[in-house]
Design a protein around this motif. Structure first.
Motif, PDB file in Angstrom:
ATOM      1  N   VAL A 233     -14.242   4.269   1.636  1.00 15.99           N
ATOM      2  CA  VAL A 233     -12.919   4.276   2.274  1.00 15.99           C
ATOM      3  C   VAL A 233     -12.820   3.121   3.271  1.00 15.99           C
ATOM      4  N   ALA A 234     -13.901   2.889   4.025  1.00 18.64           N
ATOM      5  CA  ALA A 234     -13.899   1.795   5.000  1.00 18.64           C
ATOM      6  C   ALA A 234     -13.721   0.452   4.306  1.00 18.64           C
ATOM      7  N   LEU A 235     -14.408   0.253   3.158  1.00 18.42           N
ATOM      8  CA  LEU A 235     -14.287  -1.008   2.436  1.00 18.42           C
ATOM      9  C   LEU A 235     -12.866  -1.222   1.945  1.00 18.42           C
ATOM     10  N   LEU A 236     -12.248  -0.126   1.457  1.00 17.24           N
ATOM     11  CA  LEU A 236     -10.871  -0.244   0.976  1.00 17.24           C
ATOM     12  C   LEU A 236      -9.922  -0.560   2.131  1.00 17.24           C
ATOM     13  N   ALA A 237     -10.096   0.158   3.245  1.00 24.47           N
ATOM     14  CA  ALA A 237      -9.228  -0.086   4.404  1.00 24.47           C
ATOM     15  C   ALA A 237      -9.432  -1.508   4.908  1.00 24.47           C
ATOM     16  N   PHE A 238     -10.654  -1.983   4.830  1.00 23.93           N
ATOM     17  CA  PHE A 238     -11.001  -3.343   5.240  1.00 23.93           C
ATOM     18  C   PHE A 238     -10.247  -4.358   4.380  1.00 23.93           C
ATOM     19  N   MET A 239     -10.248  -4.119   3.064  1.00 26.75           N
ATOM     20  CA  MET A 239      -9.547  -5.029   2.155  1.00 26.75           C
ATOM     21  C   MET A 239      -8.049  -5.035   2.464  1.00 26.75           C
ATOM     22  N   VAL A 240      -7.499  -3.836   2.649  1.00 22.00           N
ATOM     23  CA  VAL A 240      -6.066  -3.746   2.955  1.00 22.00           C
ATOM     24  C   VAL A 240      -5.767  -4.485   4.254  1.00 22.00           C
ATOM     25  N   SER A 241      -6.685  -4.387   5.210  1.00 17.24           N
ATOM     26  CA  SER A 241      -6.505  -5.060   6.487  1.00 17.24           C
ATOM     27  C   SER A 241      -6.546  -6.582   6.328  1.00 17.24           C
ATOM     28  N   VAL A 242      -7.338  -7.050   5.357  1.00 19.77           N
ATOM     29  CA  VAL A 242      -7.377  -8.497   5.100  1.00 19.77           C
ATOM     30  C   VAL A 242      -6.077  -8.940   4.428  1.00 19.77           C
ATOM     31  N   LEU A 243      -5.574  -8.085   3.522  1.00 25.70           N
ATOM     32  CA  LEU A 243      -4.424  -8.490   2.712  1.00 25.70           C
ATOM     33  C   LEU A 243      -3.107  -8.419   3.476  1.00 25.70           C
ATOM     34  N   PHE A 244      -3.011  -7.477   4.420  1.00 32.47           N
ATOM     35  CA  PHE A 244      -1.735  -7.320   5.116  1.00 32.47           C
ATOM     36  C   PHE A 244      -1.800  -7.927   6.507  1.00 32.47           C
ATOM     37  N   ARG A 245      -0.718  -8.588   6.870  1.00 36.19           N
ATOM     38  CA  ARG A 245      -0.660  -9.260   8.145  1.00 36.19           C
ATOM     39  C   ARG A 245      -0.428  -8.257   9.272  1.00 36.19           C
ATOM     40  N   SER A 246       0.318  -7.189   8.946  1.00 38.63           N
ATOM     41  CA  SER A 246       0.659  -6.244  10.007  1.00 38.63           C
ATOM     42  C   SER A 246      -0.222  -5.002   9.933  1.00 38.63           C
ATOM     43  N   THR A 247      -0.678  -4.574  11.094  1.00 37.14           N
ATOM     44  CA  THR A 247      -1.547  -3.408  11.157  1.00 37.14           C
ATOM     45  C   THR A 247      -0.803  -2.160  10.685  1.00 37.14           C
ATOM     46  N   ALA A 248       0.461  -2.048  11.068  1.00 32.68           N
ATOM     47  CA  ALA A 248       1.242  -0.885  10.663  1.00 32.68           C
ATOM     48  C   ALA A 248       1.298  -0.795   9.145  1.00 32.68           C
ATOM     49  N   ALA A 249       1.550  -1.928   8.500  1.00 35.94           N
ATOM     50  CA  ALA A 249       1.628  -1.933   7.042  1.00 35.94           C
ATOM     51  C   ALA A 249       0.301  -1.497   6.440  1.00 35.94           C
ATOM     52  N   SER A 250      -0.794  -1.965   7.009  1.00 35.51           N
ATOM     53  CA  SER A 250      -2.078  -1.639   6.396  1.00 35.51           C
ATOM     54  C   SER A 250      -2.418  -0.163   6.602  1.00 35.51           C
ATOM     55  N   ILE A 251      -1.996   0.420   7.729  1.00 31.31           N
ATOM     56  CA  ILE A 251      -2.233   1.850   7.924  1.00 31.31           C
ATOM     57  C   ILE A 251      -1.398   2.660   6.932  1.00 31.31           C
ATOM     58  N   VAL A 252      -0.127   2.260   6.774  1.00 36.61           N
ATOM     59  CA  VAL A 252       0.758   3.001   5.873  1.00 36.61           C
ATOM     60  C   VAL A 252       0.222   2.960   4.445  1.00 36.61           C
ATOM     61  N   VAL A 253      -0.235   1.794   4.005  1.00 37.61           N
ATOM     62  CA  VAL A 253      -0.737   1.668   2.639  1.00 37.61           C
ATOM     63  C   VAL A 253      -1.925   2.611   2.412  1.00 37.61           C
TER      64      VAL A 253
END
Lengths: 329, 327
Positions: A233-253
């Motif tokens: 889960v951490a690796l996936l969240a990490f990837m999403v965090s790299v891909l999205f510029r906004s923290t809110a967007a990455s949390i929502v995804v």
């Protein structure tokens, strides 16, 4: 490796100073007593109802479930689940073991079981979601990447710091729930036998491999699986965090993906290819307890493999994108 | 240490930008940027907002990879060997972005760990240099904009860079802060550092820089000494005469003087604010000013004020792009 250490120190300092970890601890300290209290009340009520004989309680549960099997209004999948549940309870009854004996350790085991697919991932996201996107939101990524350090090292230091905190979160969940529930139920229960090794085949349980292990050993296996799930889960969240510029967007995804997982688990038993999605495979500890898998064809090795592939893919994507991308704003 | 020798032998050019172009999507947003920055000079990078200044600066520090051309710092290609080239560079890209939840000291420690040879003593030294030592252990979120700007510069100076890149360093500072910043940058250049400063204000660049590159629409239009570039353009002269009509009539009658309508001129706000109702703006040669004043006085017109107005950046661009087709 030499030049990575100071970078990892930086990342740990930032995570701690952002006070994310304290928030996680605070959430635990608030929520665990609530669950403990709820558990205490239900234990009390059962004691009144069955005049403190757990055998009666278990027998009642078995009878209730058997009765519901004859009802035509209950879907077939649910019946399968109940049949397996009845068999397990019968097994506990035959071997004179109370599966619900309240103790701090049992509470912790159940709490860990229930938190693996949503609660722990949520807390991991609190740290992981803004570990890269947060630097972009504040613009500090420019400072970070204009130092004489290769980009992959910057990202690697963040990843290592994240995995360290993931491990720390799991230890904290364990300790907080054990220490707090212990106040109510006592700190014993490490040696209570727990049955594991239920092999599910169709709608019956193969009992041939079932054996009892002391609860501490069971929990060790459980924590290992939780740790593995958490890393993925951490690796996936990490990837999403790299891909999205906004923290809110990455949390929502990430939230959407996790919640979709719990919904799919309840309704996707007919859509068998859904078993390759990571979010339906998060409940690894269910295999230990012998709960039937949400989708046919899923087993412990299968789920571990699926999660492993998702995790490795996330690492590859994270690094490929981060080292090549132009920082435009 | 070999890098040191390498740069000494190639002369004093610290930063060399050669034919750099950048395509984003289908558009060339940077189209041929070439210039050199030498040791001990303050190099101005002048252009209106949106001309490509920040994109160019991002390419200088490897945040963006150029599509064509090369950028070399002290002999190392920035995009191919960033970890070598960037150790000679201190930079602030756009705003000084620092971690507001850390103290100033922790911020400096953070960036010190990212480069070799920066110890606690050096951190204390740069904190003193930018005069933040009183507040260095406070959280950055309590800092004023000027203090953040100074912390950003302290961070850039940590690794004793040979090239300092500052993007609009006086943006958002009060007049006193701007003056201090200019003096500070000058002091750094006098110590031998090459300083690259971007700005959209011509006056800023004139006051500060030894040499200037002017960029518009992603292309460098001219590189040269700041004063020469401005002097090439005939300046406006502002007249305040009493009585106004008589004076203006006399100005109009003289050879080599063209009267301008102030409403059509794009002047700096500061000039407009000081202009009274009875002002006239002319285009004329500097040398003709004393004679004109004498003639005005002789005919009984009171000359309240005469002063030269430098062209604004926009006017300079028009001048530089004269004869070219503008899309």
């Amino acid at each position: 490796m030499n030049s990575l250490l100071p970078l990892i120190r930086n990342e740990c300092m930032k995570i701690i100073k952002k006070k994310r970890f304290y928030v996680i601890l605070l959430i635990l300290v608030v929520l665990v007593p609530m669950f403990t209290y709820a558990q205490m009340r239900s234990a009390e009520r059962n004691r009144e109802k069955f005049s403190s004989d757990w055998r009666l309680e278990l027998q009642q549960q078995i009878t209730d479930n058997e009765n519901s099997l004859s009802s035509s209004r209950i879907p077939e999948e649910w019946k399968t689940y109940r049949r397996i549940f009845i068999q397990q309870m019968q097994y506990y009854l035959d071997h004179n073991v109370n599966p619900n004996e309240p103790s701090g350790v049992t509470f912790t085991r159940e709490f860990l079981d229930n938190s693996i697919s949503l609660f722990i991932p949520l807390m991991i996201m609190a740290v992981a979601s803004d570990i890269v996107s947060g630097e972009r939101t504040t613009g500090t990524i420019k400072m970070l990447l204009t130092r004489p350090v290769k980009r992959w090292k910057v990202l690697m230091s963040k990843l290592i710091a994240l995995l360290m905190f993931v491990s720390l979160i799991i230890v904290s969940v364990f300790l907080v729930s054990y220490l707090i529930s212990g106040l109510a139920f006592g700190y014993g229960g490490f040696n209570v036998p727990i049955f594991t090794g239920f092999q599910l085949s169709g709608d019956s349980v193969d009992m041939s491999a079932v054996h009892s292990v002391p609860q501490w050993e069971y929990m060790l296996m459980q924590c290992g699986l939780i740790w593995f799930v958490s890393i993925v889960v951490a690796l996936l969240a990490f990837m999403v965090s790299v891909l999205f510029r906004s923290t809110a967007a990455s949390i929502v995804v990430m939230m959407a993906a996790l919640i979709a997982g719990t919904i799919l688990t309840n309704m996707a038993s007919a859509w068998t290819s859904a078993k390759y999605l990571f979010m339906v495979n998060l409940g690894l500890t269910n295999y230990l307890a012998g709960t039937p898998a949400p989708i046919e064809g899923m087993s412990l090795p299968f789920s571990i493999a699926v999660l492993g592939v998702w995790g490795i893919a996330s690492i590859i994507i994270s690094f490929a994108v981060f080292t090549k991308r132009d920082i435009l704003n | 240490m070999t890098a040191q020798e390498n740069t000494d032998s190639t002369g004093t050019v610290v930063l060399s930008v050669d034919g750099v172009r950048k395509k984003i999507g289908r558009k060339w947003i940077i189209d041929n940027v070439t210039f050199d920055v030498r040791e001990g000079e303050i190099f101005g990078f002048l252009g209106p907002n949106g001309a490509g200044k920040t994109t160019t600066i991002r390419m200088l520090v490897d945040l963006i990879r150029p599509s064509e051309g090369s950028i070399t710092v002290c002999g190392y290609n920035v995009n191919k060997q960033p970890e070598k080239a960037l150790q000679y560079v201190g930079s602030i890209v756009e705003n000084p972005e620092v971690y507001s939840y850390l103290t100033g000291w922790e911020n400096l420690q953070h960036f010190a760990r990212m480069q070799p040879g920066v110890d606690e003593a050096r951190i204390a030294e740069v904190a003193r240099t930018v005069r933040l030592d009183q507040r260095i252990h406070d959280k950055v979120r309590t800092y004023s904009l000027g203090m953040r700007q100074r912390l950003g510069i302290a961070q850039a100076l940590l690794g004793r860079p040979r090239l300092l890149i500052l993007d609009e360093p006086t943006n958002g500072l009060d007049p006193k802060g701007i003056k201090e910043m200019r003096e500070f940058i000058r002091r750094l250049a006098d110590e031998g550092m090459a300083v690259f400063v971007s700005s959209h204000l011509l006056s800023e660049i004139q006051l500060l820089c030894d040499r200037v590159a002017i960029i518009s629409r992603g292309r460098v239009l001219a590189v040269g000494g700041g004063r020469e570039l401005v002097a090439r353009n005939s300046p406006y002269v502002l007249w305040e005469l009493e009585p106004h009509e008589q004076g203006v009539a006399l100005l109009e009658s003289r050879e080599g003087i063209r009267l301008m309508d102030p409403a059509e001129l794009e002047l700096d706000d500061a000039v407009i604010a000081n202009m009274g109702g009875g002002s006239a703006v002319t285009i004329m040669n500097d040398d003709a000013v004393p004679d004109t004043v004498a003639a005005l006085v002789a005919s009984g017109v009171e000359v309240r004020a005469v002063h030269k107005i430098n062209p604004t950046l926009e006017q300079l661009f028009l001048k530089l792009t004269e004869g070219e087709t503008i899309e």
